[in-house]
Structure formats: C-alpha cells, structure tokens
Design an enzyme around this catalytic site. Structure first.
Site, PDB file in Angstrom:
ATOM      1  N   CYS A  15       0.818  -1.281   0.036  1.00 11.90           N
ATOM      2  CA  CYS A  15       0.028   0.054  -0.018  1.00 11.90           C
ATOM      3  C   CYS A  15       0.780   1.279  -0.056  1.00 11.90           C
ATOM      4  O   CYS A  15       2.006   1.032  -0.059  1.00 11.90           O
ATOM      5  CB  CYS A  15      -0.807   0.105   1.249  1.00 11.90           C
ATOM      6  SG  CYS A  15      -0.135  -0.015   2.885  1.00 11.90           S
ATOM      7  N   CYS A 181      18.950  -6.112 -33.197  1.00 11.69           N
ATOM      8  CA  CYS A 181      18.418  -4.926 -33.597  1.00 11.69           C
ATOM      9  C   CYS A 181      18.702  -3.760 -32.717  1.00 11.69           C
ATOM     10  O   CYS A 181      19.126  -2.689 -33.038  1.00 11.69           O
ATOM     11  CB  CYS A 181      16.618  -4.814 -33.435  1.00 11.69           C
ATOM     12  SG  CYS A 181      15.894  -6.174 -34.436  1.00 11.69           S
ATOM     13  N   CYS A 390      -3.343   7.911 -46.329  1.00 17.41           N
ATOM     14  CA  CYS A 390      -3.728   9.226 -46.319  1.00 17.41           C
ATOM     15  C   CYS A 390      -2.377   9.884 -45.295  1.00 17.41           C
ATOM     16  O   CYS A 390      -1.945  10.886 -45.764  1.00 17.41           O
ATOM     17  CB  CYS A 390      -4.948   9.442 -45.501  1.00 17.41           C
ATOM     18  SG  CYS A 390      -6.232   8.577 -46.427  1.00 17.41           S
ATOM     19  N   ASP A1016     -48.529  22.503  -0.986  1.00 17.25           N
ATOM     20  CA  ASP A1016     -48.158  23.138  -2.228  1.00 17.25           C
ATOM     21  C   ASP A1016     -48.989  24.217  -2.524  1.00 17.25           C
ATOM     22  O   ASP A1016     -50.046  24.175  -2.103  1.00 17.25           O
ATOM     23  CB  ASP A1016     -48.033  22.082  -3.090  1.00 17.25           C
ATOM     24  CG  ASP A1016     -47.588  22.681  -4.612  1.00 17.25           C
ATOM     25  OD1 ASP A1016     -46.761  23.280  -4.606  1.00 17.25           O
ATOM     26  OD2 ASP A1016     -48.197  22.279  -5.560  1.00 17.25           O
TER      27      ASP A1016
END
Length: 1471
Positions: A15, A181, A390, A1016
């Site tokens: 934690c 590589c 594109c 009301d």
C-alpha cells in the site's frame, strides 16, 4: 562529486504507507538526493552521490526494511546537473564556508564553489529536485549573475560546465525484435558526432541517448533511428533549449567556423536587446499568429513570443538596426490594425543572457552560425483521412515543401503537428497545401511556440530518469496526449435554487482563462467543466464557484460519465462474427470495452461519450453487415411491486382455510366422531391429526423461517408466538394421542389439533390485506418513467441552420450536442438549449406553475415538458440519466426506499406478550406439579381422564401439562393479529366512501402523529388555472359600452391557447351569458408580449344582450324613482347599462391585448395612473393585462390563480387541531406572500425546487416532527414520497397520486382535515381492539391456569376455544363500529370559526427564499404601522361583510371612480 541515478526493483509493497516508509527511510541517508518509489511499477528510482553511496548500499538499506530489493539490469546512469552563478552581496554577513554548508544541507545541491574574491558562487544542482529561485532565496541578498565569468581552461569548474551541456533524450522505438536490432541502433547512433552515450532496451522498446545539443539535435537522432528501419517517437516532447552564459562561452571553443567568425558573431551578441510590449485588443490565436509572423519577418528581429493570456509580446531585436518606436508601430500596423501597443512603466533592455531566466525566449541567431535556425510549431486539424496511406501522402508532400522541418500526422486525432521556418512559409500556406490534396484542414486554436530545433533543456534530464513503466501506449495515443490539452472535471455545487443561478455560474466561469466550456445541471447539483490543466486546476475552478456564493467541491472519482450501451445484435452465426465485431469496436476511437455474447445475441459496450456516441457504435456494427437495436429498458418497474408477497400470503391463507373448513365441519359433527377406531384413538382425533399435519408442515413453513430470524436477532414478534403456540399444541396433542393409544384409554384425550390451522388462517388473511395495500404505492415510479418521450427527431443542419435531414431515433440514442427538433404539442426528449424558434412551453411538470414559459434561442428546456405553439430546434445538453426528469425519478425512488415502515403496534405488544405468556405457562406447569405432589386429591378431583391404572406421578405431570398448554392456547394471539388489519380495512373503506383513498395501514396509523402540514401552492391551495379577478374600464361608457368591450376582448382571445387568454374568454362568455362570440381574423401572437387581431360580427351578440338590458332599464328607473323621488328625466349613468343601437351594421375593430411593452411597441402610451394600478395588482401576485380597441387603451384586466374557497377554513381547522401549517411553492415570493395572507398561513417557503422540497421535508423530519405533505404536481412527487404521510389532490398528476399515501378524490382541502381526523379515530379504534383482544387473555389465562379451581371455575377445552373465538369476533365487531364515522362538516367548522378567521397582514408572514430558515421576513413595522394595518383590515372586513359574496359589482363606474380609487381593490370578488 558525481550524481547518479539507479533503478531498484522492490517486491513486497502492499500500500501507499509502504511507499512512504521507504521514501522517508532512504531519503534520510547521507548522499541520497532524491528517491521516488512507485507501487504500480514495483520499483524505486534513487538519485545519489556516487562518492557517498553505491547501488549495493541502497539495495541493502531497502532490503533491511523487510522488502525484496534487487538491482534492475541497467547500470547507474549519470544525472546531469544544472549550474547557476550567484552574485554574493558585498555586505553579506555569511562567510564562504557558511554559504557552502548552508547550501549543501539541501537535497539536490551537488556542489558549491565560491570564487576567491567572495563575489560569485557557482552552484551545481539537480533541477528536478530544486530550482534556481529556491537556491537564490537560501542566501539573503544573493542575485543571479548574468555576466560571463572569466574562465581559465583546466580549472575545476571546467568539468562541471562540460557536463552541463549534455542532455538526456528518451525515445520510444518500435519494430525491434531481437538483440541484434538493439546493437544495430546503438552502433549506428553511437558513431554520430555529439552523441556521448546510448542505451537501447528491447524489453521497454526504448532508447536513452545522452547527447550534446550544440553538436546534434534530437530530430537528427530520431531520423537516424528511422533511417535504420525502425519507428521512433519522443517520449517527452523536448522543450526549447535554455542557454546559460557558460553554454555560450563554450560555444566559442567548439564552433567549426573559426575564431574570426566566432568573434564577429559574438560582437553581435552583445548588441541584441529584449523588450516587452503590452498589447491590447488580441482576441484569439489568429491575432497571435498574425503578430508573430509579421514581426519575425523584420530583418532586425531575432525572435518574438506573443502571449494571449498575458497580453504581451517579448521581442529580441538588434538596436543598431531598429528602434523600439518603429517596433511598436510595426505591431500596430498588423491587420486588422486594431491593436494598442504600449511599453510597461519600467522595462529593462536585458541582454540576451536573460534567456536564462525566461524559458519562453528563443535563443539568439548566433546559434545560426552553428546549425539552429528559428522554427515554429503549428497544429493543423485535418478531416477526411481514412487510413495510414492518407497520413503518409500528407507527410510526404508537406515534408518536400520549403521551410518545413518536420511533420507528424496523427490519424487518431485528425491532426498534423508541423515544425517550420516562419521566414519561408506560414501556417495558412501549410493549411491550403493540405486542402489542395483533398482534405479539410483548419488551424488549431492553440498558439504556436517558436523553438530552437526543439531540444530538451537540462530541466528535462531528471524527469527522464524517473523511469517510466514499460510503455503500453501507442504512438497515436502519445500524439493525442501531446495535442489534447483539454481535461474534464466534475464539481458538486450546492445552493443553486433556479435557472438564473445556473446561468450566473456558467456566464462567470466562461470568462475565466483556461476554461473551455461548462455545463451545470440544476437538479443533480453538478457542474461539468472542460479546462486546460496548464492554465487552471479543478480546485481553482471550485474556488471560483465559491466566490460566486455557492458551495462547491471537486468530485474526485465521479466516473467520467462512461456511457454503457446494451445492444441486441442479429445475424451472428459463429465465433468469428463475435470476434469481428469485438475487434472492430475495440479499434474504434472512444470505445473502452466491448463484450459480445453469441448465445444471447447481446453486446455490452462501454464508451467515452466525449468521443463517440451510441449511434456511431450502432453504425459501426451495421457497416459490418449485422442488424442491431437497443435492448429496451423495463419501464414497468416490476421489481417494486408486492405481487410475490401477495401471492405468498394468499396461498397460505387458502391452504389453511381449506383445512380449517373441513375441521369446522368435523368439530360440529355428531357423536360418531367420538367413536374409537383403536383404543384411545377416536375418529375425531384421527381426522384432526391427518388434516393438521400438512398445515403445520407446509402452511407454517413461512412462519417458522420468520420466527427463526427474529430469535436470531434476539427479538420476539408475532411469528414467534404463533410458532410456539402451534408447535406446542401440535406436539402435545400428538404425544398425548400416542400415550392414550399405548394405555388403551377409554376416554378420548383432549387434543388441540384445531389450534394451528385457525391461527394460521387469521394471521395470513390480515397480512394479505396489508400487502395488497402496499403494492399499490410502488406503481408511482413506473408512471414517472413513462412520462419520458420514447423517440426524438434528430436533424442535421447545414450552413445558416438550413435543415439537411431528419431522423427519428430512440431517446436513448440521443447524444450530447445533437440538434433535436420538437414540434408543437410534442414532448422534449432531453434537457437542452434552444438554438432556433420561439414557442411557449408547459413546464408545470417540473415547476408546478400553471403559466407556460416563453422560450427563445438561448433558453433552456426540460425533458418531459410539453411544447405548445411553435416548432423549436434544441441542442441536447443533458441526456439519459442526467435529465431533470431522471433526477426526479431518482428522488422518488430514494424517498420510497428510505421511508422506514412503521413498527406495528401488535409486534411491539407481542414483544412483551409472548415472553409473559410463556412464563405464565411454565409457572403453571411447575405449580401444578408441586401442588399434585403435595396434595394429590385436588388433581384427582379435576383430572377428567383419570384412570386408576396409571401412576399418580404420571397423572400429576399430565394434568400439569394440560393446564400449561391450555394457557398457551387460550392466549392465542390471533385476536391481536386481527386488531390492526380489521380496523385498517374498515378505516380505509370508510375513507373511500368519504372520498379519501388511503393506501394501507401505515399512512392511516401515521397520520395521527403528524405535527406539520406542508401545502404546495399551485393546484393545492389555489385552483391551478388563472381566472379573471377584476376588469377596470379606462374609457367612458358612452364611448365604449361595457358589454361591447367584453365581447370584443373575449372574441379576440378566443383563438389564443395561452392560459391567460383562455381565462379572459371564459370570463367574457360567462358575463355575456353566451356560448358563442364574434369572429376573429388576422390573429397574431408574440410570445411574452401579447396578441393583435381584427374582430367583427359582435353586433348580433350585443343585440341579444340589449333586449335583456331594456327590461332591466325599465326596472331600474322605477327603483330610482321610488328610492330617490326624482324626475323622470334624471337617469343616473351608473345604473343604466347601455343604449340600444339604432342600426345593425357590422363593424371591424382592431384589437391589441398584452403587457406594457406590447402597448409601447404599438405606440400606445400607458398613463402613470394605469401603471400604478398594474403595479398594485402585480404586488398582490396577479397578472395585469391591458386591452386596446382601435388604438385607444380601454381596459385593464387583472388575472390570478385564485385561492380555493375552502382553503382558509381548512388551514384554520388544522391550526386548531394543534398542527403547524407551512406553504411551500416554486413560485415567486410576491405571489406566495399574497396567497398565504389570504388563507392565514404565516410560514412560507418560495422559489423552491423539487429536490429542495424533499430536503425541506427531510429537515423538518430531522427536527423530530412527523410531516404530512399536500401536493398535486409531478414536482411534488419526491416530497410526497419522502413525507411521513403524502396527501395528493385527486385532480393532480398521476405521478403525484401514485407517490402519495393518501389521495383526496374530490378537489376539496377539507378532506385533508378529514383524513387526519379519520386517522385519529382509527388509531383510537385499534387501541380499543387491543383492549378487547387482551381482556379475554387477562381473564382467561388465570382460569386456564387453574387459579380459580378451588371455587369451582374450571376451564374445559371447548371453553378455551370459545373464548378464543369470542375475542376474535369482538375485535371484528369493534372495528365495524368505525363504519359509523362521519367526517367533520364544513358548516359546523365554519360556525365554530366564525369571527376568528381573518386575513394575515404582510408583517405577520415570514417568507423564506429556497429552504433556508433565515428568509426574507417582512420588514419590521413600527407600532403605528401595525395599528394602521390592523384598523385597515378591520374596516375591509366590515365592508366585505356588507357586500355579500354573491353580489358582484359589475356596473359601469364613472370616470372619476376609475382613476381615483380601485373600487374593489381589496376584495377579490369585485370584478
């Protein structure tokens, strides 16, 4: 001293406290500059002094703390420090040693050297831990030294300077497959001039390069890697290089052009100056670009940086070639020539070296001598790209263009980032080049920054060492992070009461820098803000809202509002279809998660609504060739009904009922049943046993479970007593039968097999009745949900808002930002903002107010409200669960689930009753055992089945058991179980007969405890529909007779749909006593202003009227003669109604009806007296409307929502019953105060939202008061559900009726009084029932226990059964007496209240805005004012008594009475 960085892998952290522990412990060690521990990556990055610590000691320190620490594969990396020169003040009190020790105490400072003359200090530091400003503050009076120190090669400082020139670059490298590589890249890049070190990691797919920026640039490194056949991208975009004095000094020695050039360039250096201009009048990024491109083109200007936020321009120029004044004029001449340029009060011409302090300023073209021309970066938005080809074609064409240094096009973000030379090309050129290729291109709104061949500054070095986790991010995503600087946060806002609060917050925040957009939801109390994190933070946004007077807190983990979509997909045949859909969707931008199930044909999709919407997702699936539709939501809210319980209780009752019917027959059959089948087993007992077993096993199963649960929680309820009584009765009877058979007894034993079924039947029946009532209440939500529109019409707009297409879609598919068309009479499918059209909208649904609201572009609309007369185009702002209607549904849902059921009184009673009866039964058992052994004769005498063959002990125990079981059985709780349900059944029945529907026992029991009644206003205290209160004539009768005016005005408004127009027409028809009026043509309505039209054909109507008028005139003249004894010739004008027209010619009248503004627009002047009269009406909460005929102002009509006639009496009676009465309304405070004064309510809450109504009810409940809420609208429904007792007016909305506990069928407020009165009577009856239920037990139990044996009172078993039945019967009869209830009559109550009811003066009414207790109370009146008010009220009441309510003054007043005094102003009935 050399600082190094090492990564240590740490296992075992759980934690954040582990992280903190390691950071604190290791951070304190000497030689450790900085430590950063990551819980996610399970590693620690430590920057340390290689002379004081080694990687091994650091690893050991972490290991000693209990964590597994291992050194990661890489070697310690050198951390390249920054250097700063400080000028030490001559009067400094500190010695050079003290300065060194003070500075070295701080983490991040690697080395301090002080010159021999004590004037300069060279501080080497790590910029990620500490910065130059902090260092300056450590030494009082110290300042930055911007002049170049004299350096002799070979001194100790030299080494640190050479290091300061190196930069660390991190690149993401894709396409590497193996170690060859990595070695290819390392070999190729390592050979380049200026590269000091390179390390390529195959696992992390990254390259870390340390290079010298004055020899090689980051771009070159990237291109070289790409040339080797790999894809490379910067992990962090390099920032402009900050050049220090030392860098420039060193450049002298490394330039390749030779010393002469260097000297020449350097002499130019010192000629360069920097000036800061203030520029007013810039509005957007295009202004910034214009100024930058124009000014940087000047040959004498080396760099320019313009800031829109700071309204400034920083210009680097050569003062030998250009003056400040010419520069200022050059900026002012930039198109559109509206910029105002001024110099700050004090500006300093700082030499170029001040670039050290300002990271924004660009390096000087001295660098051009090396290789760095000035460049700028622009972001262009590109639409129309479909694939990578594109992207490649755009990049290919533009990279060939003169002046373009580099270009990166992102397909995902639809944009391109281009680095270019502003001297050779401009952003507009680049944009048009892209458009020439067939794509749509537009310039991004972000200002471009000049960069000197973008290179990481020393500040970046450290950041690069905070090792990042192995990157899982695609390059497209990286690009998106670079360009997308807009973040979103949610702020919880409290204290908003109405739409103007929302507008206030939105308006003010939009003005702030860095805020892109803000959307506030009133009902949810939430603001969604999109902002630029570089400029402003969420906490600052919350602070801005707080400054406006609202409460605001940032919502930390408000789910970014991920959309969830459930779809039915048809046409899938195999797993490859599933894979096809899932993979396509996951590739789609904005889709976060997708799961498709072949078996159920369903797809579950999570998406980001900011990027993609549900329609787009559906389209993607359709493009793949599948058909798809939304999973329809369950709108029936079936989970809320009680059908399950009802079925359960009913089946129980049936099962028990069948058994007991047969038993009843068996009981009352002839003596055949006493015949013994086997010795000791009679037919009766055998049949009883057979019938009782299934009931006990299956019928009682539910009770056994409930009783077990109750005992587990240490409580004893009805179920426990029932289970105890039935089990003991059954087991005892069964055992006694076996014993009798074993003994071959002659006398049949007394069994209690009839007890269990009887008990179960009564109890189940009572509970079934209860559940039926409860089930009714839960239909409210289903009704509410059905209010929502199911479909929406989405339109596509072209330029100038031209409609291109329309499409009907499900309301769930509406996305934020869609344009929705709403036709007249249609419902609004979502919350939104009007963008085109004018209309009136009925919002009574939310606000509860009867008057429609005018909507024009810019106004907000609410889902579920109804569009009345015009077509509107709205832009959706809140959709789905965010709409106001959904919030109300949520409120009702919460209120219903949070209302705790009232604890049944029977349960409470049985809580004491059960243990006490069990105790009595046990006492009886032991008492008889003791008595038997002491005196056996008593037992022998009274024990019926005594047989000499059994032992005395057995007889005693059997007798004792029989007595104790009789006690348990006679104390049957079934009469207790009937006490409540029967009274409730009768009570609800009586209520229904009286027009009061009560849903079940809870509200009926609760109503008598109510202490506060909240009303009301609209539709509850008032009628809810406007009515004409008064007509005031503004011209003399001979010009325009009264009836003629009413006919004209009534005809004009007959075409209007507006409630005010309807009220006027209704009034005119009533006054003229005619169903038909004239003809209305050319009718035009302007929302919010009024109507204009032409009226014809009213002569026939007036002629019919005049026939009656003539008769009246004759009568009136006679009356006048008798009363006043005058001549025939005198005819008072106030009594004669009208003169007869001589001819019947049809005339056309031009009519205007509307407010002041409407009259002014049409060129009519409203006189001040008329204006005063209007203001007086408006003060009293009425709407004043003016009428003009043929250009003459002729009438003032006052219209208001009138108070119900019984309201005042109802309020007075409730107060007399000891209840507090409160008025709560969404209407404005003026109207609320006016209505309250008429009905006698002294506490008013005005302008209250539906959610606030709930809060207010909750607030009153928290004060310990029981609340009854009386309402009629949808806006009241959450409060009705939350209140202890919700009372709905039957003429109100379905939703309110469903949410309430009590419904008044008639629209009569006296029924509120009746419902509370009925509740009181019912509860009283329930208590009497409990007395009946218990009285038998109190008398019967001692007899059953054998207390009265000595006086010959023996309780035979049949007597026990009879007593049991009698108690139940008497309870039922007692409940039936409730049928005699009569509700209190209005006449009686009126008679009692005579003379005590009076209007309240304004000073007695406290009006609160919203739900705050500290409201705008009435102004304190002086004693004199009070006396005047009181006497005025008394005089008014005198007059109003004289004028009976029915005699309405409708005669035509003379000219004087019109303007001098409003002759009926204080009497609402005077029209």
């Amino acid at each position: 001293m050399e600082a190094k960085s090492i990564v240590i892998s740490v296992e075992g952290m759980t934690c954040n406290s582990c992280v903190q522990t390691i950071e604190q412990h290791v951070g304190k060690m000497s030689g450790v500059h900085n430590i950063k521990v990551s819980l996610e990556d399970k590693n620690a990055v430590v920057i340390y002094d290689s002379k004081l610590q080694t990687p091994a000691t650091l690893q050991e320190a972490i290991y000693d703390m209990g964590f597994d620490a291992t050194l990661a594969g890489s070697d310690p990396q050198p951390v390249l420090p920054d250097t700063i020169f400080l000028t030490i003040p001559t009067q400094s009190a500190l010695t050079s040693e003290q300065i060194c020790s003070t500075l070295l105490k701080n983490k991040g400072i690697v080395d301090v050297k002080v010159s021999s003359d004590q004037k300069t200090a060279v501080v080497t530091f790590i910029s990620s831990i500490i910065n130059g400003e902090q260092i300056i503050q450590m030494i009082p009076g110290a300042d930055l030294n911007v002049s170049v120190p004299e350096v002799t090669p070979g001194t100790c400082e030299d080494s640190s300077w050479s290091q300061a020139s190196s930069v660390v670059l991190r690149l993401k490298v894709e396409g590497m497959t193996c170690h060859s590589c990595t070695s290819t890249i390392e070999g190729k890049i390592g050979k380049l001039q200026g590269i000091q070190r390179i390390k390529v990691s195959l696992d992390n797919q990254e390259a870390v390069v340390v290079y010298q920026p004055h020899l090689i640039t980051a771009e070159v490194v990237k291109h070289q890697i790409e040339a080797a056949g790999f894809t490379a991208s910067f992990k962090k975009q390099p920032r402009p290089l900050k050049l220090s004095a030392i860098d420039l000094e060193r450049l002298k020695n490394t330039q390749t052009k030779g010393a002469e050039t260097a000297l020449k360039e350097n002499s130019n250096l010192n000629d360069t100056k920097t000036v800061v201009f203030r520029i007013d009048g810039m509005h957007c990024s295009s202004c910034v670009l214009n100024i930058q491109s124009t000014v940087s083109a000047l040959p004498s200007v080396t760099s320019v940086v313009v800031s829109l936020e700071k309204k400034s321009a920083i210009v680097n120029y050569n003062p030998n070639l250009i003056s400040i004044d010419v520069l200022r004029k050059a900026i002012e001449a930039v198109s559109p020539e509206t910029f105002k340029v001024s110099l700050p009060d004090e500006y300093e011409n700082v030499a170029l070296f001040s670039t050290l302090a300002s990271p924004l300023k660009s390096p000087h073209p001295a660098l051009k001598g090396v290789s760095q021309p000035l460049t700028q970066v622009v972001v262009i938005n590109i639409e129309g790209m479909t694939c990578n080809s594109c992207v490649q074609s755009i990049e290919g064409v533009l990279s060939q263009k003169a002046g373009v240094k580099s270009i990166h096009v992102s397909l995902a973000n639809h944009n391109g980032t281009i680095e270019y030379d502003p001297l050779q090309t401009s952003p507009e050129d680049l944009r048009s080049s892209i458009e020439d290729m067939g794509f749509d291109a537009s310039l991004s709104a972000k200002a471009e920054l000049p960069v000197a061949k973008a290179q990481p500054s020393p500040e970046v070095q450290l950041e690069s060492h905070k090792t990042e986790p192995p990157s899982k991010v695609s390059p497209a995503h990286l690009a998106s992070q670079e360009t997308k600087t807009v973040s979103k946060c949610y702020v919880q806002v409290t204290g908003m009461t109405c739409a103007s609060c929302v507008a206030n917050i939105e308006r003010n925040l939009r003005r702030e820098d860095g805020i892109h957009s803000i959307l506030v939801a009133l009902m949810a109390g939430r603001a969604e803000v999109r902002y630029n994190p570089a400029v402003i933070h969420p906490s600052a946004i919350a602070e801005l809202i707080r400054e406006l007077g609202f409460g605001a807190t940032v919502m930390e983990n408000c789910g970014e509002g991920d959309g969830i979509l459930e779809l039915v997909v048809r046409g899938m045949t195999c797993a490859s279809c599933v894979h096809k859909i899932e993979s396509t969707l996951m590739k789609t931008d904005g889709v976060l998660y997708c799961s498709v199930a072949l078996a159920t044909n369903k797809a579950h999709i999570k998406y980001d609504p900011e990027i993609i919407g549900p329609r787009d997702v559906i389209q993607v699936i359709k493009d793949l060739g599948f058909t798809t539709s939304l999973v329809k939501k369950d709108r029936s809210a079936s989970h809320l009904d009680h059908k399950q319980e009802i079925r359960h209780q009913l089946s129980d009752a049936h099962a028990h009922h069948n058994m007991s019917d047969e038993e009843m027959e068996a009981l009352h059959s002839s003596m055949v049943l006493e015949y013994q089948l086997l010795p000791g087993l009679s037919v009766m007992n055998f049949l009883s046993f057979l019938l009782c077993v299934p009931v006990q096993m299956f019928g009682g199963w539910h009770f056994y479970i409930q009783a077990y649960k109750a005992l587990k929680h240490k409580t004893a309820n009805m179920d426990v007593l029932i289970v105890l009584a039935t089990s003991i009765a059954f087991l005892y009877s069964f055992v006694i039968l076996l014993v009798a058979m074993a003994e071959k007894a002659k006398v049949n034993p007394v069994t209690f097999f009839d007890t269990p079924p009887m008990l179960f039947v009564f109890i189940s029946l009572g509970r079934w009745l209860e559940h039926v009532a409860k089930g009714k209440t839960s239909e409210a939500l289903a009704r509410l949900i059905s209010l929502q529109a199911t479909e929406a019409t989405i339109v596509t707009l072209g330029p100038d808002n031209v409609l291109l297409s329309e499409e009907q879609v499900d309301v769930e598919l509406v996305q934020r930002g869609d344009i929705v068309k709403v036709i007249p009479g249609g419902k609004f499918p979502v919350d939104g903002r009007v963008i085109e059209g004018h209309s009136m909208v009925d919002e009574s649904l939310i606000t509860g107010e009867a008057m429609p609201v005018t909507k024009k572009p810019g106004n907000t609309v609410i889902a579920g409200s109804i569009n009345q007369n015009g077509s509107l185009l709205i832009s959706a702002t809140h959709v789905g669960a965010d709409t106001t209607l959904s919030q109300i549904v949520k409120l009702v849902e919460e209120a219903q689930t949070s209302k705790a059921p009232i604890q049944q009184f029977a349960d409470k009673l049985s809580g004491y009753f059960v243990p006490s009866i069990v105790a009595v039964s046990v006492v009886t058992l032991f008492a008889w055992i003791i008595i038997g052994f002491v005196d056996f004769k008593i037992v022998e005498k009274y024990f019926l089945g005594y047989n000499k063959s059994i032992s005395a002990a057995e007889v005693i125990i059997r007798f004792a058991f029989q007595a104790s079981i009789t006690v348990l059985c006679i104390a049957c709780p079934c009469s207790l179980g009937l006490a409540t349900p029967t009274a409730v059944m009768v009570g609800t029945g009586v209520g229904a007969q009286n027009g009061i529907l009560i849903k079940g026992g809870e509200p009926l029991e609760m109503a008598h405890k109510v202490k506060v009644v909240v009303f009301d206003k609209t539709g509850t205290i008032t009628h809810g529909t406007p009515q004409v209160m008064q007509v005031k004539f503004l011209v003399e009768g001979n010009q325009l007779p009264r009836n003629k005016m009413l006919a004209i005005v009534g005809t004009a408004e007959s075409n209007s749909e507006h409630p005010l127009g309807v009220a006027i027409t209704k009034y005119c028809k009533k006054e003229l006593d005619s169903e038909t009026l004239g003809t209305c043509t050319d009718f035009q309505v302007v929302p919010g202003c009024g109507v204009s039209c032409k009226v014809t054909n009213i002569e026939a109507l007036l002629y019919r009227q005049n026939e009656m008028v003539e008769e009246n005139n004759i009568k009136n003249v006679t009356l006048v003669k008798i009363e006043e004894n005058t001549d025939d010739s005198v005819q008072p004008p106030l009594i004669i109604d009208a003169e007869l027209p001589t001819t019947m010619t049809s005339q056309k009248y031009s009519v205007l009806i509307g407010n002041r503004e409407w009259m002014n627009r049409n060129g009519l002047l409203v006189k001040s007296e008329v204006d005063k009269a209007m203001m007086e009406h408006e003060r009293r909460g009425r709407t004043a409307v003016l009428a003009a005929v043929d250009g003459v102002l002729c009438g003032l009509i006052a219209i208001a929502d009138t108070v119900k006639p019984e309201a005042e009496l109802a309020v007075y009676t409730l107060k007399n019953m000891g209840l507090e009465v409160v008025l709560m309304t969404g209407d404005n405070s003026k109207t609320a105060r006016s209505i309250a004064s008429q009905v006698g309510i002294t506490k008013v809450f005005a302008e209250v939202l539906p959610s606030h109504k709930v809060a207010k009810v909750k607030q009153l409940q928290d004060e310990g008061k029981r609340v009854a809420m009386v309402g009629d609208g949808i806006n009241d429904s959450p409060a009705l559900a939350m209140a202890n007792v919700g009372i709905a007016i039957g003429t109100g909305t379905d939703v309110a009726i469903e949410a309430a506990d009590v419904v008044l069928i008639k629209d009569d407020l006296m029924d509120v009084v009746a419902s509370i009165d009925l509740s009181r009577k019912t509860v009283k009856r329930i208590r009497i029932n409990f007395v009946f239920a218990l009285i038998y037990n109190l008398i019967g139990v001692p007899i059953a226990a054998g207390v009265f044996l000595p006086i010959g009172l023996v309780l035979q078993p049949w007597m026990g059964s009879a007593a049991m039945a009698a108690s139940s019967v008497s309870v039922v009869l007692s409940s039936l007496l409730l049928k005699m209830y009569r509700k209190p009559s209005a006449e009686k109550l009126e008679f009692r209240a005579r003379g005590q009811m009076r209007y309240k003066s304004p000073s007695e009414i406290s009006v609160h805005i919203g739900i705050d207790e500290t409201g705008t109370g009435s102004p304190k009146l002086s004693l004199m004012d009070r006396i005047i008010n009181y006497s005025r009220a008394s005089i008014n009441s005198l007059f109003s008594d004289k004028r009976s309510v029915n005699s309405i003054v409708l005669n035509e007043p003379d000219k004087h009475s019109l303007l001098v005094g409003d002759f009926g102003a204080d009497d609402d009935t005077a029209l």
